[in-house]
Design a protein around this motif. Structure first.
Motif, PDB file in Angstrom:
ATOM      1  N   ALA A  37       0.872  -1.179   0.000  1.00  0.00           N
ATOM      2  CA  ALA A  37       0.000   0.000   0.000  1.00  0.00           C
ATOM      3  C   ALA A  37       0.905   1.224   0.000  1.00  0.00           C
ATOM      4  O   ALA A  37       1.768   1.361   0.870  1.00  0.00           O
ATOM      5  N   PHE A  38       0.700   2.114  -0.963  1.00  0.00           N
ATOM      6  CA  PHE A  38       1.614   3.226  -1.166  1.00  0.00           C
ATOM      7  C   PHE A  38       0.851   4.543  -1.109  1.00  0.00           C
ATOM      8  O   PHE A  38      -0.255   4.656  -1.663  1.00  0.00           O
ATOM      9  N   PRO A  39       1.402   5.583  -0.435  1.00  0.00           N
ATOM     10  CA  PRO A  39       0.731   6.887  -0.417  1.00  0.00           C
ATOM     11  C   PRO A  39       0.690   7.490  -1.813  1.00  0.00           C
ATOM     12  O   PRO A  39       1.687   7.488  -2.530  1.00  0.00           O
ATOM     13  N   LYS A  40      -0.481   7.991  -2.193  1.00  0.00           N
ATOM     14  CA  LYS A  40      -0.674   8.539  -3.536  1.00  0.00           C
ATOM     15  C   LYS A  40      -0.928  10.043  -3.534  1.00  0.00           C
ATOM     16  O   LYS A  40      -0.440  10.754  -4.401  1.00  0.00           O
ATOM     17  N   ALA A  41      -1.740  10.528  -2.581  1.00  0.00           N
ATOM     18  CA  ALA A  41      -2.087  11.953  -2.558  1.00  0.00           C
ATOM     19  C   ALA A  41      -2.479  12.350  -1.149  1.00  0.00           C
ATOM     20  O   ALA A  41      -3.113  11.570  -0.427  1.00  0.00           O
ATOM     21  N   VAL A  42      -2.107  13.578  -0.760  1.00  0.00           N
ATOM     22  CA  VAL A  42      -2.429  14.112   0.560  1.00  0.00           C
ATOM     23  C   VAL A  42      -3.648  15.012   0.439  1.00  0.00           C
ATOM     24  O   VAL A  42      -3.676  15.930  -0.391  1.00  0.00           O
ATOM     25  N   THR A  43      -4.678  14.757   1.263  1.00  0.00           N
ATOM     26  CA  THR A  43      -5.899  15.555   1.265  1.00  0.00           C
ATOM     27  C   THR A  43      -6.162  16.091   2.665  1.00  0.00           C
ATOM     28  O   THR A  43      -5.497  15.701   3.631  1.00  0.00           O
ATOM     29  N   GLY A  44      -7.178  16.957   2.783  1.00  0.00           N
ATOM     30  CA  GLY A  44      -7.556  17.470   4.091  1.00  0.00           C
ATOM     31  C   GLY A  44      -8.147  16.410   4.994  1.00  0.00           C
ATOM     32  O   GLY A  44      -8.169  16.570   6.219  1.00  0.00           O
ATOM     33  N   ASP A  45      -8.625  15.304   4.421  1.00  0.00           N
ATOM     34  CA  ASP A  45      -9.226  14.219   5.206  1.00  0.00           C
ATOM     35  C   ASP A  45      -8.240  13.108   5.531  1.00  0.00           C
ATOM     36  O   ASP A  45      -8.595  12.140   6.221  1.00  0.00           O
ATOM     37  N   GLY A  46      -7.021  13.207   5.031  1.00  0.00           N
ATOM     38  CA  GLY A  46      -6.040  12.158   5.240  1.00  0.00           C
ATOM     39  C   GLY A  46      -5.274  11.885   3.957  1.00  0.00           C
ATOM     40  O   GLY A  46      -5.412  12.596   2.955  1.00  0.00           O
ATOM     41  N   PHE A 102      -8.075   1.615  -3.007  1.00  0.00           N
ATOM     42  CA  PHE A 102      -7.743   2.909  -2.438  1.00  0.00           C
ATOM     43  C   PHE A 102      -8.452   3.100  -1.100  1.00  0.00           C
ATOM     44  O   PHE A 102      -9.619   2.720  -0.946  1.00  0.00           O
ATOM     45  N   PHE A 103      -7.740   3.711  -0.148  1.00  0.00           N
ATOM     46  CA  PHE A 103      -8.334   3.995   1.158  1.00  0.00           C
ATOM     47  C   PHE A 103      -7.635   5.199   1.766  1.00  0.00           C
ATOM     48  O   PHE A 103      -6.512   5.561   1.378  1.00  0.00           O
ATOM     49  N   LEU A 104      -8.319   5.830   2.734  1.00  0.00           N
ATOM     50  CA  LEU A 104      -7.753   6.977   3.440  1.00  0.00           C
ATOM     51  C   LEU A 104      -7.019   6.503   4.691  1.00  0.00           C
ATOM     52  O   LEU A 104      -7.490   5.610   5.404  1.00  0.00           O
ATOM     53  N   HIS A 105      -5.891   7.094   4.958  1.00  0.00           N
ATOM     54  CA  HIS A 105      -5.148   6.844   6.186  1.00  0.00           C
ATOM     55  C   HIS A 105      -5.131   8.139   6.988  1.00  0.00           C
ATOM     56  O   HIS A 105      -4.908   9.208   6.412  1.00  0.00           O
ATOM     57  N   PRO A 106      -5.426   8.089   8.301  1.00  0.00           N
ATOM     58  CA  PRO A 106      -5.486   6.892   9.143  1.00  0.00           C
ATOM     59  C   PRO A 106      -6.864   6.267   9.325  1.00  0.00           C
ATOM     60  O   PRO A 106      -6.967   5.248  10.000  1.00  0.00           O
ATOM     61  N   SER A 107      -7.915   6.847   8.735  1.00  0.00           N
ATOM     62  CA  SER A 107      -9.265   6.338   9.030  1.00  0.00           C
ATOM     63  C   SER A 107      -9.508   4.956   8.451  1.00  0.00           C
ATOM     64  O   SER A 107     -10.305   4.179   8.991  1.00  0.00           O
ATOM     65  N   GLY A 108      -8.857   4.606   7.348  1.00  0.00           N
ATOM     66  CA  GLY A 108      -9.091   3.321   6.695  1.00  0.00           C
ATOM     67  C   GLY A 108     -10.301   3.318   5.784  1.00  0.00           C
ATOM     68  O   GLY A 108     -10.635   2.287   5.190  1.00  0.00           O
TER      69      GLY A 108
END
Length: 626
Positions: free
Chosen positions: A349-358, A377-383
């Motif tokens: 799992a690799f970081p792709k883009a930084v958003t205001g939600d994670g 695709f998933f948001l970190h840290p919420s999952g």
């Protein structure tokens, strides 16, 4: 008069006399205008839609004629006089190979699909058909590549004074089947079943097609017009220097490698005018110990950066670029100076883009039937799961626009695929005809900088594989478009205001170069059309590493220094004003062009990482003189 389609003999390429002789006699396509007049014979020589650069007219004429010979199973004309297969055994073997690999079908005729040339070591390596070349014939399309074991045949010829002579033939297997039809056009790859492969370099592939009688071939060289705008060529200029008011982020790496160390350097001009280099991932390693960094992502200002690392006890490597277990996640919200542990994610799992939600992560699952990567695709840290707006898209942070979902590129797709904004809306109006857009930045007025790749609608589209850079106005129409030189390929680019961009360009290395690649960082001036290398960014790099630009942020910066613990950036220019945050030494503050003195303290108007505009004491700042 009906047009005749005739074919030359291998020993007389392009000879009109032989063409006329071959077409005379019993041909039913010949029409006599009057019994008492000498018949007028019109010969339509088979031609290609274009002759690839470096192949030469002789080979192109021979290739066009060879399609008819293959259709007729004319082994005698294909083997060539005096060649190694110019004997009964060789001709019989060729006839059998044509019949077996290219079965006759009205719906799927035997068609010339490409010309292949061995790669030679002329830094950088390039295709060369001087001594040998290959012709690829097929009865199937690239979409039917897995339909069965037949449908493609490669014929390899050597060049001789008497004309091309067949040396071998073979049926490609596996990935080579698609490669010999599609390409890419100028990088090395093997041709299974043939001896065309260069010394460890493979070959280049040029998809072509034979024109129907009366069709005119592609004529390169004319000025290209796109949406009413004349395309101007970019030119390599002399070396230049990094502008004073820009921070550039580099990820040094080899140009051609399967794996390499992941680095992130921040470079900008210090108070003395010299280039300053900060090792951002070196900071993370100093604070958390050895890290096998696998990937990273940052917001558009490079304030919020997330990286993943394969660490002992949580993760293990299982091959080149492959891991099992879990990645450790580390995050910096002050531009890479301080790093904190931010949990774990599944390996791959690799970081792709930084958003205001994670941070949007993409977990690699497999490859689809078209060899494109498939991600969850998933948001970190919420999952929380993130659903892409369309298949085969992945997210990227774009300055001024936020997160954009763009097509997953393989370099061999056919047809344009749209991009989408963070809300899932298709980014319409940003694309010119047959140009696949990649947005570099959007400005306050809605205009954008974009780079484009020409996207063919079929592999044999004769338009050269070109890259473009341009400016698109808020109306959606381009106002300026520039194309690359044939030797120029770029990485990026990233916008520095409305005139300049920064990225990388592949240029021909010097004759005494130790390596066959030279991919310097470059400054692109859209006012002049010059691409100027920034050689000073190579300082301290070994020859095999290139200073790849991973991002850039325009603006003058001040660096916090000698603050003991941290420096407060305050709402107002006074020590009693509320603090917007306390930042450690090494953090960059962007200056807003104003200073003031209050009670003997000089204050500088700044914007800290991720913060509101505020003020910082000049006593603790390293900054350029006004």
């Amino acid at each position: 008069m009906a047009l005749m389609r005739c074919f030359t003999s291998p020993g007389g390429l392009g000879a009109l006399a032989l063409l006329a002789a071959a077409c005379s006699g019993d041909s039913k396509d010949e029409t006599v205008s009057a019994p008492t007049q000498t018949p007028e014979i019109v010969v339509q020589r088979p031609r290609l839609n274009y002759c690839p650069p470096g192949v030469g007219d002789e080979i192109c004429d021979f290739a066009a004629a060879a399609e008819g010979r293959v259709q007729q199973s004319d082994a005698a004309s294909l083997v060539g006089a005096g060649g190694p297969l110019d004997n009964a055994t060789g001709r019989d073997a060729l006839s059998a190979a044509i019949a077996a690999a290219l079965p006759v079908s009205e719906a799927h005729p035997r068609t010339l699909r490409s010309i292949t040339c061995p790669m030679v070591r002329v830094p950088p390596p390039e295709p060369n058909c001087t001594a040998k070349f290959g012709l690829v014939f097929a009865t199937i399309s690239e979409k039917e590549i897995d339909a069965g074991p037949i449908g493609i045949l490669v014929l390899v010829f050597e060049r001789a004074a008497s004309g091309p002579r067949l040396t071998t033939h073979g049926i490609p297997e596996g990935p080579g089947r698609l490669y010999v039809i599609f390409g890419p056009r100028t990088t090395g790859g093997e041709v299974p079943g043939s001896d065309i492969n260069g010394p460890g370099l493979g070959h280049g592939v040029y998809p072509v097609e034979v024109l129907a009688p009366g069709e005119e071939p592609y004529a390169p060289g004319a000025a290209e017009i796109i949406d009413g705008v004349e395309v101007r060529p970019l030119r390599i200029g002399g070396d230049t220097t990094l502008p004073d008011d820009v921070v550039v982020y580099l990820g040094p790496a080899p140009w051609a490698a399967d794996s390499f160390a992941v680095l992130l350097w921040r470079e900008y001009r210090g108070p003395d005018g010299a280039i300053r280099r900060d090792d951002l991932f070196g900071n993370a390693i100093a604070q958390h110990g050895p890290l096998g960094i696998t990937a990273w992502a940052a917001d558009e200002k490079f304030n919020d950066i997330t990286l993943t690392a394969c660490q002992e006890g949580a993760c293990r490597g299982i091959g080149v670029g492959g891991w099992a277990g879990e990645f450790n996640v580390f995050r910096s919200i002050d531009g890479g100076i301080t790093w904190t542990a931010a949990g774990r994610v599944p390996a791959m799992a690799f970081p792709k883009a930084v958003t205001g939600d994670g941070v949007i992560f993409g977990q690699y699952l497999a490859r689809d039937v078209n060899e494109r990567p498939v991600y969850r695709f998933f948001l970190h840290p919420s999952g929380r799961e993130v659903t892409p707006p369309a298949p085969n898209t992945e997210p990227r942070s774009v300055p001024g626009l936020g997160v954009v979902w763009e097509p997953t590129y393989l370099g061999r797709s056919i047809g344009i695929e749209p991009s989408y904004d963070s809300a899932g809306n298709q980014l319409a109006g940003l694309f010119a005809w047959k140009l696949q857009a990649r947005i570099a930045a959007r400005f306050e007025n809605g205009g954008i900088f974009a780079s484009w790749t020409y996207t063919p609608d079929r592999p044999s589209d004769p338009h050269p594989a070109m890259n473009y850079i341009g400016r698109v106005e808020p109306s959606g129409h381009p106002s300026a478009i520039y194309s690359n030189e044939t030797t120029l390929n770029w990485i990026g680019p990233f916008a520095l205001g409305h005139r300049y961009l920064i990225g990388n360009a592949e240029v021909k290395p010097k004759p005494d170069s130790q390596i066959p690649f030279d991919v310097p960082a470059v400054l692109i001036d859209l006012a002049t059309g010059f691409v100027s290398p920034l050689r000073e960014l190579n300082a301290g790099l070994p020859p095999q590493l290139q200073p790849f630009v991973r991002g850039a942020v325009p603006g003058r910066v001040a660096r916090i220094s000698n603050s003991t613990t941290c420096l407060n950036v305050r709402e107002q220019a006074t020590t009693t004003s509320a603090s917007l945050g306390c930042y450690r030494d090494g953090v960059l503050l962007f200056e807003r062009g104003e200073t003031t003195t209050v009670s003997g303290v000089t204050w500088v108007a700044v914007t800290p990482p991720g913060g509101k505009p505020g003020w910082a004491s000049a006593e603790f700042l390293e900054r350029r003189a006004d």
